[in-house]
Scaffold this active site. Structure first.
Site, PDB file in Angstrom:
ATOM      1  N   LYS A  90       0.899  -1.093  -0.174  1.00 34.24           N
ATOM      2  CA  LYS A  90       0.157  -0.122  -0.004  1.00 34.24           C
ATOM      3  C   LYS A  90       0.928   1.413   0.089  1.00 34.24           C
ATOM      4  O   LYS A  90       2.139   1.175   0.436  1.00 34.24           O
ATOM      5  CB  LYS A  90      -1.057   0.030   1.238  1.00 34.24           C
ATOM      6  CG  LYS A  90      -2.126   0.773   1.108  1.00 34.24           C
ATOM      7  CD  LYS A  90      -3.065   0.272   0.303  1.00 34.24           C
ATOM      8  CE  LYS A  90      -4.467   0.566   0.388  1.00 34.24           C
ATOM      9  NZ  LYS A  90      -5.392  -0.449  -0.112  1.00 34.24           N
TER      10      LYS A  90
HETATM   11  N1  GLU Z   1      -7.218   0.134  -3.012  1.00 36.08           N
HETATM   12  C1  GLU Z   1      -8.024  -1.121  -3.322  1.00 36.08           C
HETATM   13  C2  GLU Z   1      -7.928  -2.101  -2.208  1.00 36.08           C
HETATM   14  O1  GLU Z   1      -7.774  -1.888  -1.296  1.00 36.08           O
HETATM   15  C3  GLU Z   1      -7.618  -2.110  -4.758  1.00 36.08           C
HETATM   16  C4  GLU Z   1      -6.118  -2.340  -4.871  1.00 36.08           C
HETATM   17  C5  GLU Z   1      -5.493  -2.897  -5.944  1.00 36.08           C
HETATM   18  O2  GLU Z   1      -6.394  -3.031  -6.917  1.00 36.08           O
HETATM   19  O3  GLU Z   1      -4.278  -3.181  -6.299  1.00 36.08           O
HETATM   20  O4  GLU Z   1      -8.198  -3.451  -2.418  1.00 36.08           O
END
Ligand code: GLU
Length: 425
Positions: A118
């Protein structure tokens, strides 16, 4: 093991620390259930790489601001690190670490070959001009450039970022590589290699998970949605399209209620035109707190972490909670909800549609090929429904909540990958 013990000093408990405590608590429970040894538990509790960067940003008036940025790769045992990038003023390293850890379990549970990551930048995107936002994005990306890449770590949209942000990231990375690298991010505009179905994928996954958990006809099922943003607004729309009655929604500007059911597409138009749901004429105003206490069948928290705590959990009357957000429910609230018989479809299952279609986008990019929206949607359905039935069966067999079962599966798969690979050197 000290790392598994949540911090106790109230003065030090920021929302980010609270999220990390929740994530560590959930990991601790799964590790206990799986009988993992202390060394492996510590491995899984510790991110592989965390990078904090200072991002200088030139404002339109010539001032120079410096904001903090983060990228955490929690685990890369099952494949490249994968996870969104968040722009939010209160994001910090603790929060980004928790979110990266949840991505690891989410990808493992969905059966897609990724680890978890993240990113975060501590800015309020609403307080920046488009050009300032572009400068922040590009400079942040240049600071984390050595970490990312289609085989290493693939960012995607999260709170406060969108397909435009992804286009700038793809461009910054590609300019440095000297050629176009669409697979470095997902959630891109279609014209740059984005996938059909990605924009609504998280919401579609929430709808699929909610309908699977309901196990009955959606006709007339009442729904309240906290957070009318990227995930919540479309989840409300898809559930309404399926026959549910969306009676209440909220966003930062306020909350609205209509016992007969809101016209979700009209409300989305209103929110898009006015900046939020507040003042929508075809519904009554409601307080943010009251939305959680409505007598509805389904409650969908689709905003930030820590929305359902021990303070409001005892007053929740919804029979089913489907987590569109990451980490909306604290472990204390989880216990209260379980004792009251409320079923919670956990974030790592309910909102996995986003990263599932991100994976499908990346596979298309790696093959320089694209699938129809029908093909994407069918694959998404299969992956979410499989994960849901695995979680449901394990929960029933072992007497676990859906969250515990989801973590046992996700953590178990990552632990197994560690064990099979062994330790180098
Ligand atoms: N931000 C989204 C999540 O928390 C998508 C992450 C992604 O597609 O890599 O799952």
């Amino acid at each position: 093991m000290s790392i598994m013990v949540p911090s106790k000093t109230p003065a030090l408990i920021t929302p980010g620390r609270q999220a990390l405590d929740s994530a560590l608590h959930q990991l601790g429970q799964a590790a206990e259930h799986l009988g993992l040894d202390d060394g492996l538990r510590t491995m899984l509790a510790t991110p592989r790489r965390s990078l904090t960067v200072s991002v200088p940003v030139r404002r339109e008036d010539g001032r120079l601001d410096v904001v903090q940025g983060f990228r955490v790769q929690h685990n890369v045992s099952r494949g490249p690190a994968k996870g969104g990038l968040r722009f939010h003023p209160s994001t910090d390293l603790h929060e980004v670490t928790a979110l990266a850890m949840w991505m690891t379990w989410k990808c493992a549970l969905a059966g897609i070959p990724y680890g978890g990551a993240k990113g975060g930048v501590a800015v309020d995107p609403a307080g920046l001009t488009t050009r300032e936002l572009e400068r922040v994005t590009r400079r942040y990306v240049s600071e984390i450039l050595p970490l990312i890449g289609p085989e290493k770590d693939i960012p995607a949209p999260d709170v406060g970022t969108d397909e435009q942000t992804m286009a700038w990231i793809m461009d910054t990375y590609s300019v440095s590589a000297g050629y176009s690298v669409p697979g470095v991010v997902t959630g891109k505009p279609i014209t740059l290699g984005g996938s059909l179905g990605r924009a609504g994928a998280t919401s579609r996954g929430v709808q699929i998970a909610a309908l699977s958990a309901l196990g009955r006809s959606p006709e007339g099922v009442t729904v309240a949605v906290q957070g009318f943003g990227k995930v919540g607004a479309l989840a409300a729309q898809y559930l309404a399209d399926a026959g549910c009655k969306v009676v209440a929604v909220s966003d930062l500007t306020g909350a609205v209620y209509c016992a007969g059911g809101l016209d979700v597409s009209r409300l989305r138009t209103w929110a898009a035109e006015t900046g939020g749901v507040r003042g929508y004429r075809h519904a009554d105003a409601l307080s943010h707190g009251d939305l959680f206490e409505l007598d509805v069948d389904v409650l969908i928290p689709a905003a930030l972490e820590g929305a359902i705590t021990e303070a409001n959990a005892p007053r929740i009357r919804a029979r089913l909670i489907v987590e569109g957000a990451n980490g909306p429910t604290t472990p204390e609230a989880d216990e209260i909800l379980a004792a009251n018989g409320t079923v919670v479809v956990p974030d790592i299952l309910a909102n996995a549609g986003g990263v599932i279609v991100s994976y499908l986008e990346w596979v298309q990019n790696m093959q320089a090929y694209s699938w129809s929206s029908g093909e994407v949607e069918a694959k998404l359905h299969d992956l979410i429904e499989n994960a849901f039935s695995e979680v449901k069966s394990l929960a029933a067999a072992r007497g676990l909540t859906l969250r515990q079962a989801a973590h046992v599966i996700g953590v178990g798969r990552v632990a197994e990958a560690h064990q099979m690979r062994g330790l180098y050197p």
